[in-house]
Design a protein around this motif. Sequence first.
Motif, PDB file in Angstrom:
ATOM      1  N   GLU A  50      12.433  13.177 -33.541  1.00 23.54           N
ATOM      2  CA  GLU A  50      12.249  12.084 -34.782  1.00 23.54           C
ATOM      3  C   GLU A  50      11.593  10.799 -34.401  1.00 23.54           C
ATOM      4  N   HIS A  51      12.200  10.258 -33.151  1.00 24.74           N
ATOM      5  CA  HIS A  51      11.739   8.905 -32.787  1.00 24.74           C
ATOM      6  C   HIS A  51      10.371   9.130 -31.728  1.00 24.74           C
ATOM      7  N   GLY A  52       9.952  10.118 -31.514  1.00 22.65           N
ATOM      8  CA  GLY A  52       8.906  10.272 -30.654  1.00 22.65           C
ATOM      9  C   GLY A  52       8.982  10.327 -29.286  1.00 22.65           C
ATOM     10  N   TYR A  53      10.417  10.448 -29.086  1.00 23.44           N
ATOM     11  CA  TYR A  53      10.679  10.582 -27.578  1.00 23.44           C
ATOM     12  C   TYR A  53      10.684  11.940 -26.918  1.00 23.44           C
ATOM     13  N   ALA A  54      10.559  12.833 -27.935  1.00 23.90           N
ATOM     14  CA  ALA A  54      10.207  14.546 -27.196  1.00 23.90           C
ATOM     15  C   ALA A  54       9.274  14.727 -28.258  1.00 23.90           C
ATOM     16  N   ALA A  55       8.502  15.642 -27.785  1.00 29.89           N
ATOM     17  CA  ALA A  55       7.269  16.543 -28.709  1.00 29.89           C
ATOM     18  C   ALA A  55       6.449  15.263 -29.043  1.00 29.89           C
ATOM     19  N   ARG A  56       6.280  14.231 -28.512  1.00 35.80           N
ATOM     20  CA  ARG A  56       5.530  12.854 -28.938  1.00 35.80           C
ATOM     21  C   ARG A  56       3.978  13.260 -29.188  1.00 35.80           C
ATOM     22  N   THR A  57       3.472  14.190 -28.275  1.00 33.36           N
ATOM     23  CA  THR A  57       1.810  14.315 -28.776  1.00 33.36           C
ATOM     24  C   THR A  57       1.697  15.754 -29.649  1.00 33.36           C
ATOM     25  N   VAL A  58       2.620  16.435 -30.089  1.00 31.38           N
ATOM     26  CA  VAL A  58       2.535  17.416 -30.760  1.00 31.38           C
ATOM     27  C   VAL A  58       2.371  17.131 -32.121  1.00 31.38           C
ATOM     28  N   ASP A  70      -0.961   9.224 -24.426  1.00 31.45           N
ATOM     29  CA  ASP A  70      -0.832   7.802 -23.819  1.00 31.45           C
ATOM     30  C   ASP A  70       0.045   8.177 -22.287  1.00 31.45           C
ATOM     31  N   VAL A  71      -0.615   8.225 -21.414  1.00 30.24           N
ATOM     32  CA  VAL A  71       0.273   8.355 -20.050  1.00 30.24           C
ATOM     33  C   VAL A  71       1.208   7.231 -19.617  1.00 30.24           C
ATOM     34  N   VAL A  72       0.911   6.172 -19.840  1.00 31.70           N
ATOM     35  CA  VAL A  72       1.653   5.127 -19.601  1.00 31.70           C
ATOM     36  C   VAL A  72       2.956   5.243 -20.594  1.00 31.70           C
ATOM     37  N   GLU A  73       2.790   5.383 -22.006  1.00 32.66           N
ATOM     38  CA  GLU A  73       3.824   5.728 -22.799  1.00 32.66           C
ATOM     39  C   GLU A  73       4.950   6.784 -22.316  1.00 32.66           C
ATOM     40  N   LEU A  74       4.238   7.823 -21.980  1.00 31.77           N
ATOM     41  CA  LEU A  74       4.875   9.041 -21.387  1.00 31.77           C
ATOM     42  C   LEU A  74       5.970   8.740 -20.256  1.00 31.77           C
ATOM     43  N   ALA A  75       5.139   7.830 -19.430  1.00 36.41           N
ATOM     44  CA  ALA A  75       5.806   7.314 -18.051  1.00 36.41           C
ATOM     45  C   ALA A  75       6.913   6.522 -18.470  1.00 36.41           C
ATOM     46  N   VAL A  76       6.866   5.386 -19.688  1.00 38.20           N
ATOM     47  CA  VAL A  76       7.679   4.469 -20.040  1.00 38.20           C
ATOM     48  C   VAL A  76       9.167   5.402 -20.498  1.00 38.20           C
ATOM     49  N   ILE A  77       8.783   6.321 -21.296  1.00 35.78           N
ATOM     50  CA  ILE A  77       9.876   6.986 -22.048  1.00 35.78           C
ATOM     51  C   ILE A  77      10.347   7.825 -21.005  1.00 35.78           C
ATOM     52  N   ALA A  78      10.026   8.612 -20.184  1.00 35.66           N
ATOM     53  CA  ALA A  78      10.544   9.518 -19.032  1.00 35.66           C
ATOM     54  C   ALA A  78      11.464   8.347 -18.262  1.00 35.66           C
ATOM     55  N   GLY A 300       2.701  12.832 -10.273  1.00 35.53           N
ATOM     56  CA  GLY A 300       3.008  13.301 -11.789  1.00 35.53           C
ATOM     57  C   GLY A 300       2.353  12.231 -12.573  1.00 35.53           C
ATOM     58  N   LEU A 301       2.042  11.069 -12.308  1.00 39.65           N
ATOM     59  CA  LEU A 301       1.357  10.022 -13.455  1.00 39.65           C
ATOM     60  C   LEU A 301      -0.044  10.406 -13.196  1.00 39.65           C
ATOM     61  N   ARG A 302      -0.549  10.681 -11.551  1.00 38.59           N
ATOM     62  CA  ARG A 302      -1.962  11.046 -11.447  1.00 38.59           C
ATOM     63  C   ARG A 302      -2.296  12.239 -12.260  1.00 38.59           C
ATOM     64  N   LEU A 303      -1.568  13.354 -12.495  1.00 38.80           N
ATOM     65  CA  LEU A 303      -1.667  14.572 -13.186  1.00 38.80           C
ATOM     66  C   LEU A 303      -1.925  14.247 -14.837  1.00 38.80           C
ATOM     67  N   LEU A 304      -0.933  13.179 -15.156  1.00 41.39           N
ATOM     68  CA  LEU A 304      -0.965  12.926 -16.658  1.00 41.39           C
ATOM     69  C   LEU A 304      -2.282  11.960 -16.896  1.00 41.39           C
ATOM     70  N   ASP A 306      -4.940  12.326 -15.339  1.00 44.02           N
ATOM     71  CA  ASP A 306      -6.386  13.404 -15.414  1.00 44.02           C
ATOM     72  C   ASP A 306      -6.176  14.254 -16.792  1.00 44.02           C
ATOM     73  N   GLN A 307      -4.939  14.337 -17.237  1.00 44.14           N
ATOM     74  CA  GLN A 307      -4.963  15.118 -18.592  1.00 44.14           C
ATOM     75  C   GLN A 307      -5.517  14.465 -19.736  1.00 44.14           C
ATOM     76  N   SER A 308      -5.267  12.961 -19.603  1.00 48.66           N
ATOM     77  CA  SER A 308      -5.625  12.019 -20.684  1.00 48.66           C
ATOM     78  C   SER A 308      -6.995  11.796 -20.539  1.00 48.66           C
ATOM     79  N   ARG A 309      -7.776  11.946 -19.498  1.00 49.86           N
ATOM     80  CA  ARG A 309      -9.125  11.963 -19.348  1.00 49.86           C
ATOM     81  C   ARG A 309      -9.907  13.082 -19.529  1.00 49.86           C
ATOM     82  N   GLY A 310      -9.184  14.154 -19.483  1.00 54.38           N
ATOM     83  CA  GLY A 310      -9.552  15.606 -19.847  1.00 54.38           C
ATOM     84  C   GLY A 310     -10.370  16.233 -18.686  1.00 54.38           C
TER      85      GLY A 310
END
Length: 406
Positions: A50-58, A70-78, A300-304, A306-310
Motif C-alpha cells: 500500500e505504501h509502495g515499499y513492496a511491489a513498488r514498480t508492479v 528508480d534505482v536510487v529509490e529501491l536502494a533507499v527503501i532496502a 547489486g546497485l550496478r545491476l539495478l 543496468d535494469q533501469s537503463r534497459g
Amino acid sequence: MDLRLSEKHSALQADLQAFITRYAAEAPKAGGGRKRPDARTLDWQKRLVEHGYAARTVPRAYGGFGAELDVVELAVIADAFVQAGVHPGLSNQGISMLVPTLLEVGTEAQRQEWIGPTIRGDVIWCQGYSEPGAGSDLAAAQTRAELKDGHFIVNGQKIWTSSAHYADMMFLLCRTEPDRPKHQGLSYLILSMKTPGIEVRPLRTMTGRAEFNETFFTDVKVPAENIVMGRGQGWHVANITLKHERLMLGDSNRLTQRLHKLTEMLQRLEVGGEKLIAIPSLRDRLLQLQGEVFAWRAHGLRLLTDQSRGVDSGLRRLITKYGATMLCFRLSSLAVDALGTAGLPYEVESETVEGDEATTWHVDHFYDIGLIIGGGSSNIQKNIIGERGLDLPREPKMIGVAAGRN
Ligand SMILES: Cc1cc2nc3c(=O)[nH]c(=O)nc-3n(C[C@H](O)[C@H](O)[C@H](O)COP(=O)(O)OP(=O)(O)OC[C@H]3O[C@@H](n4cnc5c(N)ncnc54)[C@H](O)[C@@H]3O)c2cc1C
C-alpha cells in the motif's frame, strides 16, 4: 561521483523513517521465510504494498504501487529496512520469480488473475522444475502433459519442490512435444496444487526439517489457457524465471541484513569474559566479509542501474547467484564457528518452530549449503560464467550426457 541524495530521495528517506517509527512494532520478526506467512506477516506485506515499499514498480492494474523504476529509490527503501532490522516484506518463488515472469511474458488474463494475490502473499507458489533425472540437465524433464479436450493431462514426477506442502499454486515445466528436440519440446504451465491427482511427499533435509518434497502427478487436469507463452516455448519461459531466481538468491540486501545480525552477535556474546568481536581470528574474518558484502551491495546497485537503463548486465548478472550464495554461506559459517560448542544443542522439530539464536544460525547455515545447489549448482554457475560470460570453449560433452541447467 556525487553520492548525496537528491531532494526527492531525501524526502523518501524521511517518509521511510516516519513509517518505520510508526509501524515497526507491527512488523513480523525479520528473517524466516521458509514457511507459509502467518497473519501478521500478511498484514505487514499488505501495508508495505500500500505504501509502495513492496511491489513498488508492479503496475497498479495488477495490484502493485505503480511507480516508475528508480534505482536510487529501491536502494533507499532496502537500506531503511536493513538498517532498522525491520522485515522488508516477502520474497518467495511467487513474488520474486513468477510475478516478473508473468509481467514479461504472461497473458493479460494471467497477470490480472495471479499478480495481485501473489504480491499480497495470499497465494503461495512452488516451482516444479527438477526431476530425479533432470536437475542440472533441466531440459531433460520428462513429466508429460498431453492436450485433450481443452485440458493438459499431466503425468510424471518432480523432486526437491520447495514449499509444495503448503503452496497453493505451481509453475510447472513439462514435456508437451515429445517428438521435438528436447529444448523445444517443453511447455510452462501454471496449476492449482489442489487439483486432484497431485500427491506431495515431504523430504527431510539436513536442517532436520522437511522443506522440500517429491511431487507426483497422475492424470492431473490443467486448463489449456494456463500455459505461459505457447506450446514448446517452456524452455524460454523457464529461463526467464531462472534469471529472476538467481537474482533473488543473489540479493545483496539479504547479505547486508545477515552481516548486521552477525556483527551484532559478535559484539554482544562473550567467552571467558572476552567479547567475541575482540578475538583477532574472528574479527579478521568479519572485516574481510564486511568488505565483500559492501562490494556486493555496490554490485547489486550496478545491476539495478543496468535494469533501469534497459542494458543487459551480461557477465555481471551471471556471477550474481554464485557469488552471493557462497558469501552467504561464509557469513553463517563464521557465526557457527563463533558459537562453538554453544551452538551444538541443535533441536528442530518443525519449520514452524522459532529456534533459539544458535539453532537459527545452524538452520540458516545448513540451508545456505542447499542454496549453493538450488537454482542451479555452483558448478553449473561456473560453466555458465565461463561459457556465456567469458566466451570460453564449451565443456566437452560425453555422448548421451546433456548440458547444464542453463
Ligand atoms: C534447498 C534446495 C531447494 C530446491 N528447490 C527447488 C524447487 O523449489 N524446485 C525445483 O524444481 N528444484 C529445486 N531444487 C533442485 C535444484 O535445482 C537441483 O538440486 C539442482 O539443479 C541440481 O540438480 P540435481 O540435484 O539433480 O543434481 P545433479 O544434476 O545430479 O548434479 C549432481 C552434481 O553434479 C554436478 N554437475 C552436474 N552436471 C554438471 C556439469 N555439466 N558440469 C559440472 N558439474 C556438473 C552438480 O553441480 C552437482 O554437484 C532445490 C534444491 C535445493 C538444494
